[in-house]
Write an enzyme that holds these catalytic residues in place. Structure first.
Site, PDB file in Angstrom:
ATOM      1  N   GLY A 199     -22.147   1.059  90.001  1.00 24.70           N
ATOM      2  CA  GLY A 199     -23.076   1.552  91.013  1.00 24.70           C
ATOM      3  C   GLY A 199     -23.752   0.378  91.699  1.00 24.70           C
ATOM      4  O   GLY A 199     -23.607  -0.772  91.266  1.00 24.70           O
ATOM      5  N   ASP A 228     -19.285  10.105  86.640  1.00 31.48           N
ATOM      6  CA  ASP A 228     -18.280   9.037  86.667  1.00 31.48           C
ATOM      7  C   ASP A 228     -17.771   8.708  85.267  1.00 31.48           C
ATOM      8  O   ASP A 228     -18.539   8.242  84.425  1.00 31.48           O
ATOM      9  CB  ASP A 228     -18.904   7.758  87.246  1.00 31.48           C
ATOM     10  N   MET A 233     -12.115   7.721  86.470  1.00 29.74           N
ATOM     11  CA  MET A 233     -11.564   6.392  86.722  1.00 29.74           C
ATOM     12  C   MET A 233     -10.904   5.969  85.418  1.00 29.74           C
ATOM     13  O   MET A 233     -11.393   5.102  84.695  1.00 29.74           O
ATOM     14  CB  MET A 233     -12.694   5.429  87.141  1.00 29.74           C
ATOM     15  N   HIS A 259     -22.502  14.243  90.298  1.00 29.54           N
ATOM     16  CA  HIS A 259     -21.298  13.412  90.244  1.00 29.54           C
ATOM     17  C   HIS A 259     -21.261  12.667  88.910  1.00 29.54           C
ATOM     18  O   HIS A 259     -22.178  11.909  88.585  1.00 29.54           O
ATOM     19  CB  HIS A 259     -21.337  12.437  91.427  1.00 29.54           C
ATOM     20  N   SER A 301     -25.058  10.805  91.825  1.00 29.22           N
ATOM     21  CA  SER A 301     -24.309  10.140  90.765  1.00 29.22           C
ATOM     22  C   SER A 301     -25.184   9.894  89.526  1.00 29.22           C
ATOM     23  O   SER A 301     -26.155   9.139  89.556  1.00 29.22           O
ATOM     24  CB  SER A 301     -23.747   8.813  91.269  1.00 29.22           C
ATOM     25  N   HIS A 352     -15.573  12.469  88.399  1.00 29.31           N
ATOM     26  CA  HIS A 352     -14.744  11.413  88.997  1.00 29.31           C
ATOM     27  C   HIS A 352     -14.117  10.597  87.867  1.00 29.31           C
ATOM     28  O   HIS A 352     -14.798   9.813  87.212  1.00 29.31           O
ATOM     29  CB  HIS A 352     -15.649  10.550  89.895  1.00 29.31           C
ATOM     30  N   MET A 412     -15.356   6.294  83.168  1.00 28.41           N
ATOM     31  CA  MET A 412     -14.613   5.022  83.242  1.00 28.41           C
ATOM     32  C   MET A 412     -14.106   4.652  81.856  1.00 28.41           C
ATOM     33  O   MET A 412     -14.850   4.774  80.876  1.00 28.41           O
ATOM     34  CB  MET A 412     -15.532   3.917  83.754  1.00 28.41           C
ATOM     35  N   MET A 436     -12.946   6.104  98.343  1.00 27.19           N
ATOM     36  CA  MET A 436     -13.901   5.164  97.730  1.00 27.19           C
ATOM     37  C   MET A 436     -14.371   4.173  98.797  1.00 27.19           C
ATOM     38  O   MET A 436     -13.552   3.550  99.470  1.00 27.19           O
ATOM     39  CB  MET A 436     -13.249   4.397  96.578  1.00 27.19           C
ATOM     40  N   ASP A 461     -17.834   7.770  98.338  1.00 25.65           N
ATOM     41  CA  ASP A 461     -18.519   7.374  97.105  1.00 25.65           C
ATOM     42  C   ASP A 461     -18.648   5.858  97.058  1.00 25.65           C
ATOM     43  O   ASP A 461     -17.644   5.146  97.042  1.00 25.65           O
ATOM     44  CB  ASP A 461     -17.684   7.900  95.919  1.00 25.65           C
TER      45      ASP A 461
HETATM   46  C1  DX5 Z   1     -18.617   3.666  91.359  1.00 30.63           C
HETATM   47  C2  DX5 Z   1     -18.887   5.116  91.157  1.00 30.63           C
HETATM   48  C3  DX5 Z   1     -19.948   5.693  92.001  1.00 30.63           C
HETATM   49  C4  DX5 Z   1     -21.332   5.093  91.832  1.00 30.63           C
HETATM   50  C5  DX5 Z   1     -21.999   5.174  93.158  1.00 30.63           C
HETATM   51  O1  DX5 Z   1     -17.414   3.345  90.748  1.00 30.63           O
HETATM   52  O2  DX5 Z   1     -17.714   5.867  91.405  1.00 30.63           O
HETATM   53  O3  DX5 Z   1     -20.017   7.108  91.879  1.00 30.63           O
HETATM   54  O4  DX5 Z   1     -22.123   5.737  90.874  1.00 30.63           O
HETATM   55  O5  DX5 Z   1     -23.208   4.514  93.096  1.00 30.63           O
HETATM   56  P1  DX5 Z   1     -23.969   3.931  94.362  1.00 30.63           P
HETATM   57  O6  DX5 Z   1     -24.365   5.091  95.224  1.00 30.63           O
HETATM   58  O7  DX5 Z   1     -25.100   3.208  93.766  1.00 30.63           O
HETATM   59  O8  DX5 Z   1     -22.990   3.015  95.077  1.00 30.63           O
HETATM   60 ZN    ZN Z   2     -17.869   8.038  91.520  1.00 27.70          ZN
END
Ligand code: DX5
Ligand code: ZN
Length: 220
Positions: free
Chosen positions: A146, A37, A70, A35, A10, A68, A39, A139, A177
């Site tokens: 994270g 993310d 969101m 990965h 990620s 990903h 948002m 999830m 994830d």
């Molecule tokens: C959270 C993200 C994840 C995040 C995971 O909403 O979708 O991809 O980066 O991070 P870790 O491995 O630190 O939980």
């Molecule tokens: Zn993610």
């Protein structure tokens, strides 16, 4: 069915000022996917990065880009994410977009389609879409940040998803994830997950290659 295992790192945990070097480090460490993310500050209470950054990452990265989303209305943006280099696009079942139409849009743009579910969403609610999906993203934390802890209640959902995928004779990947480390990877893999996303744990490791190998080989 014997599934191939993948490790997806990620980018959220990477050093943003040195993203190029971080990507090179991930590739050298044998990471299978990156990965990314996205948002929007509405679907989740956080804002990250988007299309222009992905476009630059695509130029620097030679590995699979796993995006990903969101965001509230993913169907409006999936084609542009594919054009900017996404190989796999995950969007949320809880978003406002029509699921079937969004999957179709992703595939027609040339990417693989994945449907993501938040921890509180029953896994049964997405069974009807399994035949048209390349991957399911379960999830294992509340999306948004994270570094959170793995939610144990999600294990049963992974197990059910794998059982239903097998029952239908499909070979759909299951991605997990959130809160993935060498211990939680064992748990998730033992019930059928085969694509492991890890952010904080991978980036904190002294040796990313060794850590990635631990995730890939994790077994209970
Ligand atoms: C959270 C993200 C994840 C995040 C995971 O909403 O979708 O991809 O980066 O991070 P870790 O491995 O630190 O939980
Ligand atoms: Zn993610």
């Amino acid at each position: 069915m014997d599934m191939k295992n993948y490790v997806s790192a990620s980018v959220l945990s990477a050093d943003m000022l040195n993203l190029g070097e971080e990507i090179a480090k991930m590739e050298k460490s044998g990471i299978d996917m990156l990965h990314f993310d996205v948002m929007d500050g509405v679907f989740v209470p956080n804002i990250t990065y988007g299309l222009p950054v992905l476009e630059q990452v695509r130029k620097a990265a030679d590995i699979i880009l796993d995006v990903h989303l969101m965001i509230t209305d993913p169907i409006r943006y999936v084609r542009r994410f594919a054009q900017c280099g996404a190989d796999i696009i995950s969007f949320h079942a809880e978003s406002q977009s029509n699921i079937t139409d969004t999957v179709r849009e992703i595939k027609s743009a040339g990417a693989k389609a994945a449907l993501a579910v938040k921890p509180a969403t029953p896994i049964e609610s997405i069974y009807e879409y399994l035949p048209c999906l390349d991957m399911v993203l379960v999830m294992t934390v509340e999306p948004g940040f994270g570094g959170q802890g793995f939610i144990p209640d999600t294990v049963e959902k992974i197990k059910k998803a794998r059982a239903e995928i097998n029952r239908l004779g499909l070979d759909t990947d299951i991605q997990v994830d959130g809160g993935i480390n060498d211990e939680t990877a064992k748990i998730a893999k033992s019930v059928g997950a085969n694509v492991l996303v890890s952010g904080s744990w991978l980036f904190k490791a002294d040796d990313m290659r060794e850590a990635a190998e631990k995730l890939r080989k994790a077994e209970e």
